[in-house]
Design a protein around this motif. Structure first.
Motif, PDB file in Angstrom:
ATOM      1  N   PRO A 197      -7.139  -2.910  -4.208  1.00 13.55           N
ATOM      2  CA  PRO A 197      -6.831  -1.637  -3.548  1.00 13.55           C
ATOM      3  C   PRO A 197      -7.894  -0.551  -3.764  1.00 13.55           C
ATOM      4  O   PRO A 197      -8.337  -0.331  -4.891  1.00 13.55           O
ATOM      5  N   CYS A 212      -4.135   3.747   1.364  1.00 20.34           N
ATOM      6  CA  CYS A 212      -4.652   2.711   0.485  1.00 20.34           C
ATOM      7  C   CYS A 212      -4.958   1.464   1.308  1.00 20.34           C
ATOM      8  O   CYS A 212      -4.122   1.032   2.110  1.00 20.34           O
ATOM      9  N   SER A 218       0.816  -1.217   0.000  1.00 24.31           N
ATOM     10  CA  SER A 218       0.000   0.000   0.000  1.00 24.31           C
ATOM     11  C   SER A 218       0.852   1.270   0.000  1.00 24.31           C
ATOM     12  O   SER A 218       0.430   2.313  -0.493  1.00 24.31           O
TER      13      SER A 218
END
Ligand code: ADP
Length: 550
Positions: free
Chosen positions: A485, A473, A455
């Motif tokens: 995501p 994220c 992320s």
């Protein structure tokens, strides 16, 4: 603690224990005139010297003696960065008791849990925390007295706290005649609880030895590079992993200390930095966001600041570039954790990097960096097998070293080590020359079709967009891929940005299948007690989110 065999021939060096008291003694004797400047909770600026700090710490040590606080007893603080807190750092640990710093941003019940778990004997607090202390004091089972860190004139006329004492009264009533005691350097010195985002918080119990070694190591040139020519402003709170050790490493080197108190907004920080000619600062990315916004909006420049350590969460490359290129401030990206005192790695360049083009230098600096001597690290797969250092293979990051815990306080959580290594809960790559890069926390990794998406990379790309203020994220449920995501974004005030535009900006920067499936715009991201974005809260908020691709 493990025992090692003794050689028949032992070295003939003085067996002088590494104790925290020696740091303030050293600062007072050799840097006695160097200043400690604090923005007080009272609102004004207070300044004095290491010599005066040492004198008042000795008075406070006599206060603790009068309280009958003994070796190993825990004494708590609930306070901002300031000179009285500094005095307590030395008075409590130096006298052999254990300095238990508490995060005032926790819920009162959580604070009470920690106080009871630690069995704190006394609790010192900044005057603006009086309402919080009044709320949790009745729940504290072991605390014999509460000390408000202010002068008599600021004491409340009425309070529900029965045994409330005044800090300055105590200091005034006690002598500065005090000999710092000698004891085993492995004795506990301070206690800091992890934020406990899952389950109850657990305590990392530092020792005098671990703290002194960490102070040496963190002051080194390719770590924080501190010296008696520096003015150091720790934005990172003294209640969060001992402000990354700065209240120890600054006096060890003789650096001037500048404490910001509770005023952590961009304007207050900038003004204090300029007024006190601060050369070095340290904090988490969210704090620097406020500072950079203020400096940018008002077209200001730093006149003395040359470097800043950013850690505690990944530093977005866009932030690093703003500091480096717009303001000429060097950013040292650092990684560590409460369980590591906290320093593990710092990112600095070596001689061999000199010839590299700027872009490649920047790419190195964006990593979390090299270990400081004392710490060793490795990455392993799910079976615990060590993985290669190729800068691409990622695995669970394990560490060891003399300032890393081998168990939590009261052995909470049982055995935590894996074959003598501490599992950090982070996922990372390591380059062939030992530069570590965090991909994610293992619990934040997005698992898409059996593969992992980091992320942090996605957040960094989003934050490089000029209309983005902050981004996080998370993985959200997807019927085909398990998780995909979702980018949760705060736009800059007044900025216009569509989902499609933002997703477009990922093109060519990452593998196509890493591209976020969707964007959700929000007004703010949830920030935790240590100034970090709370991913678990965001996940909760978006747990029923339906992706357009689902
Ligand atoms: P808490 O878990 O209490 O927030 P810590 O402050 O101990 O506590 O956080 C340690 C964690 O913060 C690390 O395990 C890592 O996930 C994250 N972290 C710290 N520094 C960095 C960094 N420079 N880049 C990315 N993550 C970081």
């Amino acid at each position: 603690m493990s025992q090692f065999p003794k050689s028949p021939l032992m070295g003939q060096m003085m067996n002088q224990p590494l104790l925290i008291s020696s740091i303030i003694q050293h600062a007072s004797r050799y840097f006695g005139d160097n200043e400690i400047v604090s923005r007080r909770v009272e609102g004004d600026i207070h300044r004095y010297t290491y010599r005066e700090c040492h004198q008042r710490a000795r008075k406070m040590a006599n206060v603790l003696k009068g309280f009958d606080v003994k070796l190993g007893d825990r004494v708590a603080t609930l306070a901002w960065n300031g000179y009285r807190h500094m005095e307590l750092y030395y008075a409590i640990s130096g006298s052999g008791a254990v300095m238990h710093t508490i995060n005032p941003r926790l819920h009162p019940e959580q604070i009470a849990y920690i106080v009871n778990h630690a069995e704190d004997q006394y609790l010192f607090f900044d005057m603006n925390f009086l309402p919080i202390v009044e709320a949790f004091a009745p729940l504290c089972k072991t605390v014999k007295g509460f000390v408000m860190m202010c002068g008599r004139d600021r004491m409340p006329e009425r309070t529900s706290i029965a045994n409330l004492l005044c800090y300055e009264d105590l200091i005034a009533r006690h002598s500065d005649e005090y000999e710092w005691p000698l004891f085993d350097e492995n004795s506990a010195s301070s206690l800091c609880y992890t934020s406990g985002t899952t389950g109850n918080p657990k305590g990392a119990l530092y020792s005098h030895r671990s703290t002194v070694l960490h102070s040496y190591a963190s002051a080194m040139p390719d770590a924080m590079n501190l010296s008696a020519r520096d003015a150091v402003l720790p934005v990172v709170p003294m209640f969060h992993v001992n402000a990354w050790g700065l209240p120890y490493s600054a006096p060890l080197t003789g650096a001037k200390l500048v404490f910001p108190g509770p005023a952590l907004d961009g304007k207050s920080l900038f003004e204090l930095m300029e007024q006190e000619k601060v050369t070095f600062s340290a904090g988490v990315p969210t704090v620097w966001l406020g500072l950079l916004n203020y400096v940018g909006q008002n077209d200001l420049k730093f006149s003395a600041l040359t470097r800043t350590v950013i850690g505690g969460a990944a530093c977005p490359p866009s932030m690093m570039q703003a500091f480096r290129h717009r303001y000429g401030v060097e950013v040292m990206h650092a990684w560590g954790m409460t369980e590591m005192s906290p320093l593990g790695t710092v990112c600095t360049l070596q001689l061999k990097h000199d010839a590299l083009p700027e872009e490649q230098k920047q790419a190195v600096l964006e990593k979390q960096g090299h270990v400081v001597f004392g710490v060793d690290m490795k990455i392993v797969d799910a079976a615990g097998e060590e993985l290669p250092w190729d800068g691409k293979t990622y695995g669970d990051l394990l560490v060891k070293g003399p300032w890393i815990i081998d168990s939590y306080f009261k052995c909470e959580g049982g055995d935590v080590l894996q074959d003598g290594w501490f599992p950090t809960g982070d996922v990372a790559t390591i380059s062939p020359d030992g530069y570590m890069q965090i991909t994610d926390r293992s619990k934040d990794v997005i698992k898409s079709g059996g593969e992992w998406i980091g992320s942090i990379d996605l957040e960094n790309i989003a934050m490089a967009h000029p209309a983005v203020q902050q981004a996080a994220c998370i993985g959200v449920f997807h019927p085909k891929w398990d998780e995909r995501p979702l980018l949760v974004v705060v736009r800059k005030p007044g900025a216009e940005l569509s989902k499609a535009e933002l997703i477009q900006s990922f093109e060519g920067k990452i593998a196509k299948w890493w591209t976020p499936d969707d964007v959700a715009f929000v007004d703010a991201l949830p920030i935790g007690a240590t100034g970090k974005v709370l991913k678990n809260k965001i996940r909760e908020q978006f747990k029923d989110y339906k992706l357009p691709t689902a």
